[in-house]
Design a protein around this motif. Structure first.
Motif, PDB file in Angstrom:
ATOM      1  N   PRO A  52       0.335  -1.537  -0.174  1.00 19.12           N
ATOM      2  CA  PRO A  52      -0.046   0.124   0.053  1.00 19.12           C
ATOM      3  C   PRO A  52       0.395   1.241   0.293  1.00 19.12           C
ATOM      4  CG  PRO A  52      -0.715  -1.484   1.366  1.00 19.12           C
ATOM      5  CD  PRO A  52       0.903  -2.170   1.222  1.00 19.12           C
ATOM      6  N   ILE A  53       2.126   1.396   0.471  1.00 17.79           N
ATOM      7  CA  ILE A  53       2.749   2.148   0.705  1.00 17.79           C
ATOM      8  C   ILE A  53       3.365   3.084  -1.113  1.00 17.79           C
ATOM      9  CG2 ILE A  53       5.266   3.383   1.259  1.00 17.79           C
ATOM     10  CD1 ILE A  53       4.561   1.338   4.022  1.00 17.79           C
ATOM     11  N   ALA A  54       3.156   2.010  -1.465  1.00 22.89           N
ATOM     12  CA  ALA A  54       4.314   1.264  -2.589  1.00 22.89           C
ATOM     13  C   ALA A  54       2.928   2.106  -3.702  1.00 22.89           C
ATOM     14  CB  ALA A  54       4.462   0.370  -3.994  1.00 22.89           C
ATOM     15  N   GLY A  55       1.716   2.116  -3.570  1.00 26.81           N
ATOM     16  CA  GLY A  55       0.462   1.579  -4.466  1.00 26.81           C
ATOM     17  C   GLY A  55       0.233   3.757  -4.128  1.00 26.81           C
ATOM     18  N   VAL A  56       0.531   4.320  -2.972  1.00 27.48           N
ATOM     19  CA  VAL A  56       0.236   5.246  -2.198  1.00 27.48           C
ATOM     20  C   VAL A  56       0.971   6.582  -3.225  1.00 27.48           C
ATOM     21  CG1 VAL A  56       0.347   7.272  -0.564  1.00 27.48           C
ATOM     22  CG2 VAL A  56      -0.611   5.424  -0.661  1.00 27.48           C
ATOM     23  N   MET A  57       2.330   6.315  -3.289  1.00 25.56           N
ATOM     24  CA  MET A  57       3.524   6.395  -3.889  1.00 25.56           C
ATOM     25  C   MET A  57       3.066   6.926  -5.586  1.00 25.56           C
ATOM     26  SD  MET A  57       7.000   5.257  -2.001  1.00 25.56           S
ATOM     27  CE  MET A  57       7.875   6.545  -3.144  1.00 25.56           C
ATOM     28  N   SER A  58       3.233   5.939  -6.202  1.00 26.00           N
ATOM     29  CA  SER A  58       2.855   5.917  -6.895  1.00 26.00           C
ATOM     30  C   SER A  58       1.408   6.601  -7.477  1.00 26.00           C
ATOM     31  CB  SER A  58       2.696   4.462  -7.927  1.00 26.00           C
ATOM     32  OG  SER A  58       3.541   3.689  -7.443  1.00 26.00           O
ATOM     33  N   SER A  59       0.279   6.434  -7.183  1.00 23.25           N
ATOM     34  CA  SER A  59      -0.404   7.090  -7.684  1.00 23.25           C
ATOM     35  C   SER A  59      -0.611   8.196  -7.324  1.00 23.25           C
ATOM     36  CB  SER A  59      -2.018   6.943  -6.621  1.00 23.25           C
ATOM     37  OG  SER A  59      -3.479   7.168  -7.086  1.00 23.25           O
ATOM     38  N   ASP A  60       0.132   9.177  -6.446  1.00 19.19           N
ATOM     39  CA  ASP A  60       0.242  10.452  -5.777  1.00 19.19           C
ATOM     40  C   ASP A  60       0.812  11.269  -6.920  1.00 19.19           C
ATOM     41  OD1 ASP A  60      -0.056  12.386  -3.676  1.00 19.19           O
ATOM     42  OD2 ASP A  60       2.191  12.628  -3.963  1.00 19.19           O
ATOM     43  N   PHE A  61       2.073  10.880  -7.436  1.00 14.35           N
ATOM     44  CA  PHE A  61       3.238  11.321  -8.324  1.00 14.35           C
ATOM     45  C   PHE A  61       2.563  11.135  -9.862  1.00 14.35           C
ATOM     46  CE2 PHE A  61       6.842  11.752 -10.955  1.00 14.35           C
ATOM     47  CZ  PHE A  61       7.848  12.917 -10.452  1.00 14.35           C
TER      48      PHE A  61
ATOM     49  N   MET B 257      -4.644   3.204   2.854  1.00 12.97           N
ATOM     50  CA  MET B 257      -3.709   2.100   3.081  1.00 12.97           C
ATOM     51  C   MET B 257      -4.366   1.441   4.158  1.00 12.97           C
ATOM     52  SD  MET B 257       0.255   3.677   4.253  1.00 12.97           S
ATOM     53  CE  MET B 257       0.380   2.515   4.581  1.00 12.97           C
ATOM     54  N   LEU B 258      -5.819   2.187   4.890  1.00 14.68           N
ATOM     55  CA  LEU B 258      -6.677   1.081   5.537  1.00 14.68           C
ATOM     56  C   LEU B 258      -7.418   0.203   4.717  1.00 14.68           C
ATOM     57  CD1 LEU B 258      -8.034   3.331   7.742  1.00 14.68           C
ATOM     58  CD2 LEU B 258      -5.670   2.265   8.003  1.00 14.68           C
ATOM     59  N   VAL B 259      -7.099   1.021   3.018  1.00 17.26           N
ATOM     60  CA  VAL B 259      -7.947  -0.207   2.265  1.00 17.26           C
ATOM     61  C   VAL B 259      -7.032  -1.112   1.996  1.00 17.26           C
ATOM     62  CG1 VAL B 259      -9.642   0.010   0.440  1.00 17.26           C
ATOM     63  CG2 VAL B 259     -10.106   1.456   1.565  1.00 17.26           C
ATOM     64  N   GLY B 260      -6.401  -0.964   1.638  1.00 18.20           N
ATOM     65  CA  GLY B 260      -5.177  -1.634   0.771  1.00 18.20           C
ATOM     66  C   GLY B 260      -4.909  -2.840   2.347  1.00 18.20           C
ATOM     67  N   CYS B 261      -5.083  -2.891   3.521  1.00 16.72           N
ATOM     68  CA  CYS B 261      -4.340  -3.337   4.585  1.00 16.72           C
ATOM     69  C   CYS B 261      -5.190  -4.135   5.271  1.00 16.72           C
ATOM     70  CB  CYS B 261      -3.330  -2.876   5.946  1.00 16.72           C
ATOM     71  SG  CYS B 261      -2.118  -1.890   4.836  1.00 16.72           S
ATOM     72  N   ILE B 262      -6.259  -3.821   5.669  1.00 16.87           N
ATOM     73  CA  ILE B 262      -6.926  -4.354   6.670  1.00 16.87           C
ATOM     74  C   ILE B 262      -7.689  -5.829   5.371  1.00 16.87           C
ATOM     75  CG2 ILE B 262      -9.344  -4.340   7.512  1.00 16.87           C
ATOM     76  CD1 ILE B 262      -9.254  -1.338   7.544  1.00 16.87           C
ATOM     77  N   PRO B 263      -8.280  -5.458   4.636  1.00 11.02           N
ATOM     78  CA  PRO B 263      -8.354  -7.146   4.632  1.00 11.02           C
ATOM     79  C   PRO B 263      -8.015  -8.619   4.161  1.00 11.02           C
ATOM     80  CG  PRO B 263      -9.664  -5.372   2.929  1.00 11.02           C
ATOM     81  CD  PRO B 263      -8.347  -4.870   3.240  1.00 11.02           C
ATOM     82  N   CYS B 264      -5.795  -7.805   4.209  1.00  9.91           N
ATOM     83  CA  CYS B 264      -5.450  -8.853   4.199  1.00  9.91           C
ATOM     84  C   CYS B 264      -4.512  -8.828   5.511  1.00  9.91           C
ATOM     85  CB  CYS B 264      -3.661  -8.246   3.425  1.00  9.91           C
ATOM     86  SG  CYS B 264      -4.403  -7.878   1.699  1.00  9.91           S
TER      87      CYS B 264
END
Length: 543
Positions: free
Chosen positions: A399-408, A442-449
């Protein structure tokens, strides 16, 4: 000549953009022109050297041991490396374009203070894996010594079983740690020479081992070993293997910019989506071939190459071969530990305490914390749950990587302000230093897993069904988090951080002939501190 007096606090050199050395130092500033020395072939050498290591060999080989066939195991490696090359290339571009380290870039995505969550997450794993890799290096040294003096195999042990180590293993561990230590003092801009050396020598060892396997078995039986899993069990095991491939490099997918920032420009790193799958697939093919051969030769699978060479005899030829292979894996472990762990930890520690720590001091701190404080030999011997925690941490890293890619790329469309990333009160302060959109995504990306993550630590937690989501945790965490973050940023945009253009003085380094012609760049290629009274300072997002 008068020696310079040592000071715990770093020299208070004026930071390029930060208001004081509390927030930045020379190693955190954008890389000056004269240190942007990495070319595309250095990137190739980096990945070839990083691919050839014991954990990569074991990961590919372990898929055979758990019941996947040869073709399915290779397919998992190829698909996994194709996926991981996406954030590697995206984030590698950012480092090569802006020439800033991961901790600074994270401020623009997560907010100045929330970025410390990503930094601390990365530094914890870096220290942990530094210790694990050092333990592997110690095992390599043991085989080298045994090849020279076979009697070392019976070295007396004076340590209790509860220590998780023997006198022999601790001696080899210490020898490797001492050998490794001087390399931690080399600046990242110059460590590329080690990667070039490793990329030449270590593949020779892998090819030699594979040739030995084909010679011993005739080649055919290696590829004819049938898979022992079928149906849905095989499918989920394949996804688990794929997730392991992605998880192995999920940390570097976040902070690859710590290396590409030393490139001349973005074009130098465009080779990554090609070299990463090729290098790792080739190494995986070697590992799977030798592991399959070990089943035929010795009657059981040995996915650790050090276990295989330890089974060789004591004739002069076999001892020479054992020494060469052990030396190659020692060099491989050294390069990987520096590339994936010590330099990354050095950058992270640097960001946590820039007034006192630079990359070199941070790497030294990592060597002592990861190498001794965390007692990695004890963890390997008696703490499988902690290993499960570290192995499953991809639940947070993807999720950290997902935020970085999406943001930039999707939200800011590559239009960021480098100067603003160095100031706590800027357009990237968001809400009290926290970008709540990143937190929610990140909560959406982490909680189900997360239930599967807990079961990975302790199999008695929950039921087996929670492992299914965990088997796709990286794919889910990266892509879903990126999508949710983009949607939240569209619905609730932070207009202050959305700029009309990228704000950075030296965009086109390749075409620069006169360093003095660049605003903010001195004649020695070092970036100078900008006059904060100029209108451009306001444009950069300063408060």
């Amino acid at each position: 000549m008068r020696l310079k007096k040592f000071s715990l606090q770093l020299d208070p050199l004026p930071a390029t953009y930060a208001p004081s050395n509390k927030w930045s130092n020379k190693d955190m500033d954008p890389v000056p022109l004269d240190m942007r020395t990495w070319r595309w072939w250095h990137i190739v050498a980096y990945w070839i050297s990083d691919a050839f290591n014991v954990p990569t060999w074991q990961l590919a080989s372990a898929m055979i041991a758990v019941g996947l066939g040869f073709k399915a195991s290779i397919a998992a490696i190829v698909v996994g490396q194709l996926f991981i090359s996406i954030p590697m290339t995206l984030h590698g571009y950012i480092g090569a374009k802006l020439h800033i380290p991961f901790p600074v870039l994270a401020r623009s995505s997560f907010g100045f203070y929330f970025s410390y969550f990503a930094i601390v997450s990365r530094v914890i794993l870096a220290c942990f894996w530094f210790g694990i890799q050092t333990t592997t290096g110690g095992n390599c040294v043991r085989e080298m010594i045994k090849a020279i003096w076979p009697s070392f195999a019976s070295f007396p042990n004076n340590l209790p079983a509860s220590s998780g180590a023997t006198s022999q293993s601790m001696l080899c561990y210490f020898i490797y740690w001492v050998i490794q230590f001087p390399f931690l003092l080399v600046h990242p801009s110059k460590i590329r020479y080690l990667f070039i050396l490793k990329s030449i020598l270590t593949p020779i060892c892998g090819i030699s081992l594979m040739a030995w396997a084909f010679h011993k078995t005739g080649g055919g039986p290696i590829f004819s070993n049938p898979a022992t899993l079928t149906g849905s069990a095989a499918a989920w095991q394949w996804l688990t293997g794929l997730n392991s491939v992605l998880g192995q490099w999920s940390t570097l997918a976040i902070n690859i910019g710590d290396f590409t920032r030393y490139a001349r420009g973005p074009r130098e790193q465009y080779i990554q989506p090609f070299v990463i799958p090729l290098a790792f697939t080739f190494i995986a093919f070697m590992g799977i071939s030798v592991t399959s051969a070990s089943k035929i030769i010795y009657g059981e699978y040995h996915w650790d190459p050090l276990q295989i060479i330890a089974l060789w005899g004591n004739s002069p030829g076999e001892r020479a071969a054992r020494f060469w292979c052990a030396f190659s894996f020692t060099l491989a472990t050294l390069g990987t530990n520096i590339a994936a762990n010590s330099i990354s930890a050095g950058n992270d520690f640097n960001a946590l305490l820039p007034r006192y720590l630079n990359i070199r001091r941070g790497s030294i701190l990592c060597a002592f914390i990861g190498g001794w404080v965390l007692v990695p030999w004890y963890i390997l011997a008696s703490a499988p749950r902690f290993l499960g925690f570290a192995g499953g941490y991809t639940v947070f890293l993807a999720p950290i990587a997902g935020v970085m890619s999406s943001d930039f790329y999707l939200v800011k469309k590559r239009k960021v302000s480098v100067p603003a990333m160095y100031r706590p009160k800027s357009i990237y302060s968001y809400w009290h230093g926290i970008n709540w959109r990143a937190l929610a995504a990140m909560l959406v990306g982490c909680i189900p897993c997360f239930p599967g993550f807990l079961r990975n630590i302790n199999p008695s937690i929950g039921n087996r069904n929670v492992t299914y989501m965990f088997s796709i945790s990286w794919l889910y965490g990266y892509f879903i988090t990126a999508a949710v973050y983009w949607a939240l940023s569209k619905l609730f945009p932070d207009t202050r951080s959305l700029l009309d253009s990228m704000i950075y003085e030296d965009d086109d380094v390749d075409n620069i002939q006169d360093h003095e012609s660049i605003e903010g760049v001195g004649s020695d290629g070092a970036l100078e501190k900008r006059d904060e009274s100029t209108p451009k300072g306001v444009e950069a997002g300063f408060n």
